[in-house]
Design a protein around this motif. Structure first.
Motif, short mmCIF file in Angstrom:
data_model
loop_
_atom_site.label_atom_id
_atom_site.label_comp_id
_atom_site.label_asym_id
_atom_site.label_seq_id
_atom_site.Cartn_x
_atom_site.Cartn_y
_atom_site.Cartn_z
N VAL A 174 37.54 -15.41 -4.02
CA VAL A 174 38.31 -14.35 -4.67
C VAL A 174 39.45 -13.92 -3.74
O VAL A 174 39.25 -13.70 -2.56
N ASN A 175 40.63 -13.78 -4.32
CA ASN A 175 41.80 -13.36 -3.55
C ASN A 175 41.83 -11.85 -3.40
O ASN A 175 41.56 -11.13 -4.36
N HIS A 225 40.39 -10.22 -8.23
CA HIS A 225 40.76 -9.85 -6.87
C HIS A 225 39.70 -8.92 -6.31
O HIS A 225 39.18 -8.06 -7.03
N GLU A 226 39.39 -9.09 -5.03
CA GLU A 226 38.35 -8.26 -4.42
C GLU A 226 38.61 -8.14 -2.92
O GLU A 226 39.01 -9.11 -2.27
N VAL A 227 38.37 -6.95 -2.39
CA VAL A 227 38.51 -6.73 -0.94
C VAL A 227 37.74 -5.48 -0.54
O VAL A 227 37.60 -4.54 -1.31
N THR A 228 37.18 -5.52 0.67
CA THR A 228 36.58 -4.34 1.30
C THR A 228 37.36 -4.09 2.58
O THR A 228 37.45 -4.97 3.45
N ILE A 229 37.95 -2.91 2.68
CA ILE A 229 38.75 -2.56 3.86
C ILE A 229 37.95 -1.60 4.73
O ILE A 229 37.63 -0.49 4.30
N GLU A 230 37.62 -2.05 5.93
CA GLU A 230 36.97 -1.18 6.91
C GLU A 230 38.07 -0.33 7.54
O GLU A 230 38.97 -0.86 8.19
N LEU A 231 38.00 0.97 7.35
CA LEU A 231 39.06 1.88 7.79
C LEU A 231 39.00 2.17 9.28
O LEU A 231 37.93 2.16 9.89
N TYR A 232 40.17 2.48 9.83
CA TYR A 232 40.30 2.79 11.26
C TYR A 232 39.43 3.98 11.66
O TYR A 232 38.76 3.95 12.67
N HIS A 250 47.71 -10.93 5.46
CA HIS A 250 48.84 -11.35 4.63
C HIS A 250 48.99 -10.50 3.38
O HIS A 250 50.09 -10.36 2.83
N TRP A 251 47.95 -9.89 2.91
CA TRP A 251 47.97 -9.11 1.67
C TRP A 251 48.22 -7.63 1.91
O TRP A 251 48.36 -6.86 0.96
N LEU A 252 48.31 -7.20 3.17
CA LEU A 252 48.48 -5.78 3.50
C LEU A 252 49.85 -5.55 4.13
O LEU A 252 50.18 -6.16 5.15
N LYS A 253 50.65 -4.68 3.52
CA LYS A 253 52.00 -4.38 3.99
C LYS A 253 52.17 -2.87 4.14
O LYS A 253 51.49 -2.09 3.49
N VAL A 254 53.11 -2.48 4.98
CA VAL A 254 53.44 -1.06 5.15
C VAL A 254 54.38 -0.64 4.02
O VAL A 254 55.33 -1.35 3.68
N ASP A 255 54.11 0.50 3.42
CA ASP A 255 54.95 1.07 2.37
C ASP A 255 55.93 2.04 3.02
O ASP A 255 55.65 3.22 3.18
N PHE A 256 57.10 1.53 3.40
CA PHE A 256 58.07 2.34 4.12
C PHE A 256 58.69 3.43 3.25
O PHE A 256 59.20 4.42 3.76
#
Length: 167
Positions: free
Chosen positions: A8-9, A56-63, A105-111
């Motif tokens: 899964v992307n 699409h699926e992702v788990t983001i471990e936060l800072y 590659h799938w995470l970008k900064v929203d300026f």
């Protein structure tokens, strides 16, 4: 650690932060009923959408930790907006979104939404009304343009002038 199923992307995601909050914008068109779980240390997203209607699926471990009860999400036609409220004791600026210091590659900064730590807190502030802010943000992010070309002068383009004769 960011977990992604190999089949899964992960969806394209943009992020920004302000004092006390994190913006996440999932750029996935026509995602009707995504599964979104906000936990203190992670955000989970799963949904089907985009032009090719892929899963699409992702788990983001936060800072650092966020407050799931005070965080909000909004599913729109072209994007899914999530505003994470940082825990009170961790409301300072984060050096990155994820626990791992790694580029994805799938995470970008929203300026367009980013605000530096030393900038004014007038718009949101530490105790701002997140619901009101989300209502006023409608349609931002992921390539939506806020620029207007109505004020451009079509006659004022220097490229349209005649080229002088060669001597």
């Amino acid at each position: 650690m960011v977990q992604v199923d190999s089949c899964v992307n992960p969806p394209p995601i943009m992020w920004a932060q302000r004092h006390g909050i994190i913006f996440l914008t999932v750029c996935l068109e026509d995602c009707k009923s995504p599964e979104i779980r906000i936990e203190p240390n992670q955000v989970y997203f799963k949904g089907t959408g985009g032009t090719d209607k892929k899963e699409h699926e992702v788990t983001i471990e936060l800072y650092k930790e966020v407050d799931p009860e005070k965080s909000i999400k909004s599913v729109r036609d072209r994007i899914i907006e999530i505003v994470l409220k940082k825990k009170e004791d961790t409301s300072g600026y984060w050096p990155q979104l994820t626990k791992e210091k790694k580029k994805f590659h799938w995470l970008k900064v929203d300026f367009n939404r980013w605000q530096d730590e030393e900038d004014s807190d007038d718009e949101v502030g530490g105790g701002g009304d997140l619901e009101e802010m989300m209502r006023s943000m409608g349609g931002l992010g992921c390539g939506d343009s806020k620029h207007s070309f109505d004020d451009l002068d079509p006659l004022g383009d220097s490229d349209d002038e005649d080229i002088p004769e060669l001597e």
